[in-house]
Structure formats: structure tokens, C-alpha cells
Design an enzyme around this catalytic site. Structure first.
Site, short mmCIF file in Angstrom:
data_model
loop_
_atom_site.label_atom_id
_atom_site.label_comp_id
_atom_site.label_asym_id
_atom_site.label_seq_id
_atom_site.Cartn_x
_atom_site.Cartn_y
_atom_site.Cartn_z
CB CYS A 99 -0.98 -0.04 1.17
SG CYS A 99 -2.41 1.01 0.91
NE ARG A 136 -9.17 5.09 3.08
CZ ARG A 136 -7.92 5.51 2.95
NH1 ARG A 136 -7.68 6.78 2.65
NH2 ARG A 136 -6.91 4.67 3.14
CG HIS A 211 -3.44 -3.48 4.07
ND1 HIS A 211 -2.30 -2.86 4.54
CD2 HIS A 211 -4.11 -2.54 3.36
CE1 HIS A 211 -2.30 -1.59 4.13
NE2 HIS A 211 -3.37 -1.38 3.41
N1 GLN Z 1 -1.88 6.84 2.23
C1 GLN Z 1 -2.14 5.91 1.22
C2 GLN Z 1 -3.53 5.93 0.62
O1 GLN Z 1 -4.52 6.21 1.30
C3 GLN Z 1 -1.79 4.53 1.73
C4 GLN Z 1 -2.77 3.94 2.69
C5 GLN Z 1 -2.30 2.65 3.25
O2 GLN Z 1 -1.13 2.36 3.24
N2 GLN Z 1 -3.21 1.87 3.76
O3 GLN Z 1 -3.63 5.65 -0.56
#
Ligand code: GLN
Length: 263
Positions: A99, A136, A211
Site C-alpha cells: 500500500c 476510498r 493488506h
Molecule cells: N496513504 C495511502 C492511501 O490512502 C496509503 C494507505 C495505506 O497504506 N493503507 O492511498
């Protein structure tokens, strides 16, 4: 396996980059080595680490981070540490980057608010957050690994195409240039929810939005990393003894069923 074989895992900024249980990847690698009698040392590669420590590791793990933490990491990494990390990945040190980490390995990351964060430019990719009002990319993700030679190695190990089960939670959208995607999305968003690609693969480095944590859910990927790291270090063919992964495979079957996908 000779008892003298040992593994050093470098863990990028554990205090800043361990969102959504990504430390589970480090624990998984450590345990799977220890269960086989392979001693493991874990070295944090962070603000306190000397540059030389970046060059000493056999396998590198990088987790996710929020936008703010990513900025702090990049500020510390810039210069000699970035060069050392780049050299390691260029020479084929295996690694898994989740990520926020792949966003840093690319050319840049544009956060929801604030300035563009320059990356290491090691992977030919860019990542952009469409803004604080954009939704998101969250949920379970399933993808098939297609990157070569990883896909061929894993297909041989498993006797079938390698299917990865993970969980994604990112605002940034990643667009690949001249780098192999890690795989193709079967369920979920992947890199950007548009082109059907998930992650990237460079030399022996796995970059992914998954993840999960990724490795306990997909133990064959952990074994690929361990095997490749030992082979590179000792320049000899390595055969890992099998472990009982019944529980992991039961969990995978349950998740695939929940997602209405064939096991
Ligand atoms: N900050 C990044 C995003 O929101 C990565 C988020 C994360 O590593 N979970 O895309």
C-alpha cells in the site's frame, strides 16, 4: 537445510508504516523460518538505522502508512538510505511492500491534501489521491498473480494458478508505466479500480495494495520470499520443508465462499 543458514529481515519504519496489521507479514516470515529451524533477525530500517544496515538485509518488508506518515518516511529516506534501498532491490533482494510502501517506491504520490511527495522512482508507477471527498478503495480483494517468473514459480508449487486473497484500504490510485503488474483483479479495486491490475513486480520485489495481512492468508507467497532470499544469500538451491497450513487454507476457502468465488 543446513543449520548455518540464517535470514535477516529488514523492516521499513515499523513505527510509521504498519497500518492494518501489516506487521503480520513480518511475524509470518519469522515464524515460518523458525518452524523450519532457520534463525531470523529482524532489523528495523528506520530513522535510527545506519545506512549500512540497509545493505545488510536479505529480505525487506514495508507496510502501509497514512499520507502524513508517508511524508515523514520519505523525508528520512531521501539521500543515502534511498540509494541503499534502491541498490538492494535492483540487485534482486526479495521484498514485499504494501500500500503506502509501493507508493513511495514509485515516482511520486499525490496525497488527498498538500504537496506531492516524491518517491524513490524505483518502480515506474505514479499514485494519486483524487481528493478528500473521493471514496476510498476498501474491501476484500482477490487477484491472480500474473507477473513473471513469480506466477510460473507459484503455479509449479501449487499445481494451479496462484490466487491471492487480501484486504485493501487506500485512497490513492496507482497507474503503472513500464513495470509488470503483480496480477489481475478478480474481486475488488486493485491499483485504481479502472484497469484491472493489482500491484507491481520488479526483480524479486512484490508491491501490492493487499493488506490482510497478505502472507498469513497466502502462505505460499511467504515461502517463495524465504526461498528466494536464502537462494540469493547462499547461492544454492533451497528446498523448504512443508508446514501444516490447514488453518490458512480453511480461512481462504471461507473467504472465497463469502465472496461467492470458487475455491
Ligand atoms: N496513504 C495511502 C492511501 O490512502 C496509503 C494507505 C495505506 O497504506 N493503507 O492511498
Amino acid at each position: 537445510m543446513s543449520q548455518t543458514q540464517t535470514l535477516i529481515i529488514g523492516w521499513l519504519y515499523p513505527n510509521l508504516m504498519s497500518t492494518y496489521g501489516d506487521r503480520g507479514n513480518v511475524i509470518c516470515l519469522q515464524r515460518r523460518c523458525q518452524w523450519r529451524g532457520i534463525p531470523v533477525t529482524i532489523k528495523p530500517l528506520d530513522q535510527q538505522a545506519e545506512v549500512s544496515q540497509f545493505s545488510e538485509v536479505d529480505l525487506i518488508v514495508g507496510g502501509g502508512a497514512q499520507d502524513r506518515q508517508q511524508e515523514l518516511v520519505m523525508r528520512d529516506l531521501k539521500g543515502a538510505k534511498a540509494a541503499a534501498l534502491k541498490a538492494k532491490l535492483d540487485e534482486g533482494t526479495p521484498g514485499v511492500f504494501t500500500c503506502g510502501s509501493p507508493q513511495l517506491l514509485g515516482h511520486y504520490y499525490e496525497p488527498a491534501l498538500g504537496q506531492r511527495i516524491d518517491g524513490l522512482g524505483l518502480l515506474d508507477l505514479v499514485s494519486k489521491h483524487p481528493g478528500p471527498d473521493a471514496s476510498r478503495c476498501i474491501g476484500n480483494v482477490v487477484f491472480e498473480i500474473t507477473a513473471s517468473p513469480l506466477a510460473e514459480d507459484l503455479s509449479k508449487m501449487l499445481g494451479k494458478p496462484p490466487i491471492i486473497i487480501g484486504f485493501e484500504n487506500h485512497g490513492g490510485r496507482t497507474y503503472l508505466g513500464d513495470v509488470q503488474p503483480l496480477g489481475k483483479v478478480l474481486k475488488g479495486y486493485g491499483n485504481n479500480g479502472e484497469d484491472g491490475y493489482e500491484g507491481a513486480f520488479y526483480r524479486q520485489a512484490i508491491a501490492t495494495y493487499s493488506h490482510g495481512p497478505l502472507l498469513p492468508k497466502n502462505p505460499f507467497l511467504a515461502d517463495w520470499l524465504i526461498k528466494r532470499a536464502l537462494q540469493k544469500k547462499y547461492q544454492t538451491e533451497v528446498t523448504l520443508s512443508p508446514l501444516d497450513d490447514t488453518l490458512a487454507y480453511q480461512a481462504r476457502a471461507t473467504m472465497l465462499k463469502r465472496l461467492e468465488m470458487a475455491a
